[in-house]
Design a protein around this motif. Structure first.
Motif, mmCIF file in Angstrom:
data_model
loop_
_atom_site.group_PDB
_atom_site.id
_atom_site.type_symbol
_atom_site.label_atom_id
_atom_site.label_comp_id
_atom_site.label_asym_id
_atom_site.label_seq_id
_atom_site.Cartn_x
_atom_site.Cartn_y
_atom_site.Cartn_z
ATOM 1 N N GLN A 104 -5.973 -41.266 6.718
ATOM 2 C CA GLN A 104 -4.707 -40.719 6.243
ATOM 3 C C GLN A 104 -4.091 -41.663 5.213
ATOM 4 O OE1 GLN A 104 -3.416 -37.933 6.386
ATOM 5 N NE2 GLN A 104 -4.000 -36.896 8.277
ATOM 6 N N LEU B 255 -9.460 -32.020 7.807
ATOM 7 C CA LEU B 255 -9.924 -32.567 9.075
ATOM 8 C C LEU B 255 -10.016 -31.512 10.174
ATOM 9 C CD1 LEU B 255 -7.920 -35.925 9.112
ATOM 10 C CD2 LEU B 255 -10.360 -35.624 8.634
ATOM 11 N N ILE C 153 -5.429 -39.471 13.140
ATOM 12 C CA ILE C 153 -5.377 -38.220 12.379
ATOM 13 C C ILE C 153 -3.935 -37.840 12.067
ATOM 14 C CG2 ILE C 153 -5.736 -35.718 12.597
ATOM 15 C CD1 ILE C 153 -8.391 -36.329 13.969
#
Length: 242
Positions: free
Chosen positions: A90, A108, A170
């Protein structure tokens, strides 16, 4: 070309990262790591560590780097590795546009990418290697795969928290979210990603104890808190603009 070539051609313009422990030089398809000055015992320990990591990585089929060679020169240890392509999982720069974050979440939200991420992470832990999950720069994404870098030994990570570390990296962002609709989109992708990750754990033969918990409660509660914070910050920004 052997490692001596790379050691002899170190220059400041090739330096791409450095701290107290080591520096990293970019040679295109390879990187050369240079340690700080070490004493005799430290050199022996570092050599043993490099050899053990190399042996483990050579037998693992994971998205990571390979160690090609090492050399001790003038009380420093140099390690030659292939260069892992991609950037941080990220973009954690402060104040980036929310579209950058949303687009990355969309990329993702892919079962095959996530399955390889999960299985590789579990393989790393099972092999005795470790990775610092608090550093997003240790997880690189090239658009189709997630790669692991800067691996160490003596792993003491509780395996049941791997799912949380995956979701944390994530979700991790410092982007500006000023639109409630963006929060809804972000919420959809994050929850869909987590749903896929849970199903991957089931497919790999794990029960829900392996994909439910963070060190401070349930992963689902962690996600809800993150989304609520996004929503609250968005409302606060809207109030400020009135």
């Amino acid at each position: 070309m052997g490692i001596d070539y790379y050691i002899n051609n170190i220059s400041d313009d090739k330096l791409i990262g450095g701290g107290f422990e080591k520096k990293c030089y970019d040679f295109g398809d390879f990187v050369l790591l240079e340690s700080r000055y070490l004493n005799g015992n430290q050199i022996d320990n570092e050599k043993s560590k490099v050899i053990n990591i190399k042996n483990i990585l050579d037998r693992l089929n994971i998205n990571s780097y390979k160690i090609f060679d090492y050399r001790v020169v003038s009380d420093k240890i140099y390690v030659l590795e292939n260069k892992v392509k991609g950037g941080p999982l990220q973009d954690t720069r402060v104040g980036i546009d929310s579209n950058i974050y949303i687009n990355r979440l969309k990329e993702l939200d892919n079962f095959d990418i996530l399955k390889k991420f999960v299985s590789d992470y579990l393989s790393i832990i099972d092999s005795g290697l470790s990775i610092d999950p608090s550093n997003p720069n240790n997880f690189l994404f090239d658009g189709s795969s997630i790669h692991f870098i800067d691996l160490g030994l003596f792993n003491n990570v509780d395996k049941k928290f791997v799912c949380f570390y995956i979701m944390h990296n994530i979700i991790n962002t410092y982007c500006d979210i000023n639109d409630i609709e963006d929060v809804d989109i972000i919420s959809f992708y994050i929850n869909d990603i987590y749903s896929k990750v849970c199903s991957i754990y089931v497919e790999l033969g794990y029960n829900d104890s392996m994909y439910s918990f963070s060190p401070n409660g349930l992963i689902s509660e962690y996600i809800d808190r993150k989304i609520s914070k996004f929503r609250k910050n968005c409302v606060n920004e809207r109030i400020k603009s009135i």
